[in-house]
Design an enzyme around this catalytic site. Structure first.
Site, short mmCIF file in Angstrom:
data_model
loop_
_atom_site.label_atom_id
_atom_site.label_comp_id
_atom_site.label_asym_id
_atom_site.label_seq_id
_atom_site.Cartn_x
_atom_site.Cartn_y
_atom_site.Cartn_z
N GLY A 26 36.24 45.00 69.97
CA GLY A 26 36.94 45.21 71.24
C GLY A 26 36.94 46.64 71.74
O GLY A 26 36.49 46.92 72.83
N HIS A 54 36.48 52.82 59.37
CA HIS A 54 37.40 53.94 59.22
C HIS A 54 36.72 55.20 58.72
O HIS A 54 37.36 56.21 58.48
CB HIS A 54 38.56 53.56 58.30
CG HIS A 54 39.37 52.42 58.87
ND1 HIS A 54 40.16 52.57 59.98
CD2 HIS A 54 39.46 51.12 58.53
CE1 HIS A 54 40.71 51.41 60.29
NE2 HIS A 54 40.29 50.51 59.42
N1 GLN Z 1 40.69 44.61 69.78
C1 GLN Z 1 41.31 45.62 69.02
C2 GLN Z 1 40.38 46.82 68.90
O1 GLN Z 1 39.22 46.64 68.81
C3 GLN Z 1 41.68 45.15 67.64
C4 GLN Z 1 42.38 46.22 66.84
C5 GLN Z 1 42.89 45.78 65.50
O2 GLN Z 1 42.46 44.83 64.93
N2 GLN Z 1 43.82 46.47 64.93
O3 GLN Z 1 40.79 47.95 68.86
#
Ligand code: GLN
Ligand code: ZN
Length: 713
Positions: free
Chosen positions: A386, A648
């Site tokens: 996303g 990350h």
């Molecule tokens: N759609 C969100 C993003 O891509 C999902 C974030 C998440 O899973 N914490 O940032």
């Protein structure tokens, strides 16, 4: 605030579990090899070393059912638990030197072992109980020698389902601590739930005081008083450390007075229910909040004042605090009767809910054929979760807009350019299902909260999430309702730029609930259903605007799971129902995605299956696809996209390693149901990392398609 005994040492430079591990020299070999010292070593364990190969940081995981992440110590069985860094002592001496009555506080020995990762097959961390206890005994002796009367050991694992070995460990450990350091008094702190069958155990330990969370476990007080050994002090946690509402002080004082009638008042401590880490610091600076709502709130500083007031009420009698009690009662009553809280239309809609609103028209097998025809996707379709990089510039422009230095029009133009850039990049990389990149969102919960009714926002209500990262949870104070479409315009703009399908991106009701401060005047479940209705309306609007793929993220679904097995069934039921209510208003041909991360999914696979999303993307690269076994065979029949690289870290993954991971995935998931995507959103990364990483990811999918040579259908 007038607090008489101050816990000290609970402030941490990174994390309090890491602090305990570090004090006892629980440093894994790969970090010892770095030849770092003190704070550098400490941060290397928490955050890794730039460019350092083979120095993966310690794992991070959610602290009980909070949104705080702790560092998971690693144990091999060789650890000595030698007290090499006596920080608790230093902090005690500093506090005592300043003339305060300080009580050193730290994670207790049994919880430390329980929460660590024991890297030795077939053995329990309790194998180390003796050495661990000896380490803590040394610590207690030194504290005692330095003049400390009390020490606080946190043993929150006592609110979990414990096996007999762990229960026994408590007995052995605390008996030895009391024997070796008889002069220091131990306050054993529990929180986040009632102790239930562990209450008798806790009360039988060789300790001097037991702290109980009476916000989450009010029901345990009677038994705790009835079975209290004479010497044992009870610390009553009546001020909510997990939420931001004012305490009903008259009620709390009533409870305390009742206790004081049947036990000696000098055996009573008063305290917040748990650490105040989980609430913002001070309400004082919140000048922009609606004053009516502000009057219902108490942050950390205010909670201390409440504890202090209750103490005076008990010691000096109600008259001594009469005016404060009255003022509090007025605020409690104002909230109860406020016109801001209840919305008739929302209540009516919920009362009229019926089960047909919780199911899609056809089962997944039928839907998936229709979707495949409509979307014409290749085998192993590629997508992302996303978000795309939230660059320095993006954050700067948002801040300028918020400060009024940039007009709404200019800000919108800027976001449009970001979206266009994201779309062009994805087309270039040749991803199959695109996203608009979430440039307009500061945070996946805050963004929706700001557009929904029933939410309030603070300016400085930060709460630590991990390390130096904080979140600013919205406050849900009233019935939730959607004023207008929240995402449709941005989506429409993104879709207008490309022929490929662009996903509509929404945050799910359970995640919005979980990452907000939630009203405590109705069950969480009810608030969640209101959120679900709002999201449902959004999905229908997206679909009407032409959106063919909608993703509803539920990364926090797992963390809301109650801490005790007996309690999980009910939660799973309503959490899944809420997701289904939010997502079942769309037609078969519209493909529903969901995404989850930060968790071990083994214990919720059935719930995930019951959510009935057409596709789920999951974090899994770090576990080398291990978790997929839970989704194998009959357990899960819908499509699944196990993350093929970790987001990350700045590291760019190679095509080959992602092929290898996908091959592992293919051993358990048929190719026709497998998607290819990263572990999570890419907002914390830089474009320079994202573009090559996704390019390699798409190459991995393309290579595998060639080898597999299976028909998409
Ligand atoms: N759609 C969100 C993003 O891509 C999902 C974030 C998440 O899973 N914490 O940032
Ligand atoms: Zn995620």
């Amino acid at each position: 605030a007038g607090i008489e005994q101050l816990p000290a040492g609970d402030f941490s430079l990174y994390d309090h579990v890491l602090d305990a591990a570090f004090a006892f020299d629980l440093v894994p070999a790969r970090f010892r090899a770095l030849n770092l010292n003190g704070i550098d070593l400490y941060f290397a364990m928490a955050r890794g070393v730039a460019g350092g190969r083979g120095t993966e940081t310690l794992e991070m995981t959610k602290w009980f059912d909070t949104n705080y992440h702790y560092i998971v110590p690693e144990l091999t069985g060789e650890e000595e638990f030698s007290l090499t860094r006596n920080t608790p002592l230093e902090i005690y001496q500093e506090g005592a030197g300043l003339g305060f009555n300080v009580r050193p506080a730290m994670l207790g020995p049994v919880s430390l072992l329980y929460l660590s990762k024991f890297k030795r097959d077939g053995k329990s961390p309790l194998h180390l109980l003796e050495r661990c206890t000896a380490g803590y005994a040394t610590l207690l002796k030194r504290l005692s020698a330095a003049g400390a009367d009390w020490v606080q050991l946190d043993e929150p694992v006592l609110v979990l389902d414990l096996d007999e070995d762990f229960r026994n460990a408590f007995r052995i450990c605390y008996e030895r601590l009391a024997k070796e350091a008889p002069a220091i008094k131990i306050l054993l702190a529990t929180y986040f739930g009632p102790l239930r069958e562990n209450l008798a155990l806790a009360q039988s330990l060789s300790i001097n005081a037991l702290h109980l969370d009476l916000v989450r476990g009010r029901e345990q007080l009677d038994e705790a008083i009835r079975n209290r050994p004479d010497h044992l002090t009870l610390s009553l946690g009546l001020v909510d450390g997990r939420n931001i509402w004012k305490t009903d002080l008259k009620r709390a004082l009533g409870t305390i007075e009742e206790a004081a009638r049947v036990m000696p008042p000098e055996r009573i401590f008063l305290a917040p229910s748990c650490s105040l880490l989980h609430v913002p610091v001070d309400l004082k600076g919140e000048t922009a909040l609606n004053p009516e709502i502000r009057n219902w709130l108490a942050f950390g500083v205010q909670k201390l004042e409440e504890v202090s007031l209750l103490t005076r009420g008990l010691n000096e009698g109600r008259d001594a605090v009469r005016s404060e009690l009255e003022e509090n009662a007025r605020a409690i009553e104002a909230r109860r009767s406020s016109g801001l809280v209840s919305k008739e239309a929302v209540r009516r809609r919920l009362a009229e809910l019926n089960d047909s609103q919780l199911i899609r028209t056809s089962p997944h097998a039928v839907r998936s054929r229709r979707q495949r025809d409509a979307l014409s996707l290749p085998l192993l379709p590629t997508t992302t979760i996303g978000s795309f990089p939230q660059t320095e510039q993006l954050r700067r422009e948002r801040l300028r807009w918020k400060k009024g230095e940039l007009t709404a029009g200019d800000y919108e133009q800027f976001i449009r350019r970001e979206i266009e850039h994201a779309i062009r990049c994805q087309e270039e990389i040749a991803l199959d299902v695109l996203v608009h990149g979430e440039a307009e969102r500061n945070d996946m919960v805050e963004y929706f909260g700001e557009l929904l009714e029933g939410f309030a926002f603070t300016e400085n209500g930060w709460v630590q999430s991990y390390g130096s990262r904080c979140v600013k949870p919205p406050i849900i104070y009233g019935d939730v309702a959607r004023r207008a479409p929240m995402t449709v315009d941005w989506w429409q703009f993104a879709q207008s730029l490309t022929d490929r399908a662009v996903k509509g991106m929404l945050t799910g009701p359970v995640t919005i609930l979980q990452w907000s401060f939630v009203r405590d005047d109705q069950p969480r479940r009810d608030t969640c259903f209101q959120l679900a209705l709002a999201i449902r309306d959004e999905t229908v609007d997206l679909e009407n605007a032409g959106c063919r793929v909608i993703q509803i993220d539920e990364p926090a679904l797992r963390e809301g799971l109650p801490l005790r097995k007996d309690d999980t069934g009910k939660y799973v039921q309503w959490a899944v129902d809420c997701f289904r209510l939010a997502s079942s208003g769309i037609q078969d041909v519209t493909q529903l995605h969901t995404h989850m991360c930060y968790a071990n999914f083994n214990d919720i696979v059935d719930a995930i299956a019951a959510m009935d999303a057409d596709v789920i993307s999951l974090e899994s690269a770090r576990s080398q696809m291990e978790l997929l076994h839970a989704f194998a065979g009959d357990h899960y029949a819908n499509d699944i996209g196990p993350g093929v690289y970790e987001v990350h870290s700045p590291r760019v993954p190679e095509t080959e390693e992602m092929i290898a991971l996908l091959e592992r995935a293919l051993q358990v998931i048929p190719a026709q149901r497998l998607w290819v995507n990263p572990d999570c959103g890419l907002k914390t990364r830089r474009w320079e990392e994202v573009i090559p990483s996704l390019t390699n990811m798409v190459s991995a999918a393309v290579e595998l398609r060639k080898i597999l040579n299976v028909d998409r259908n």
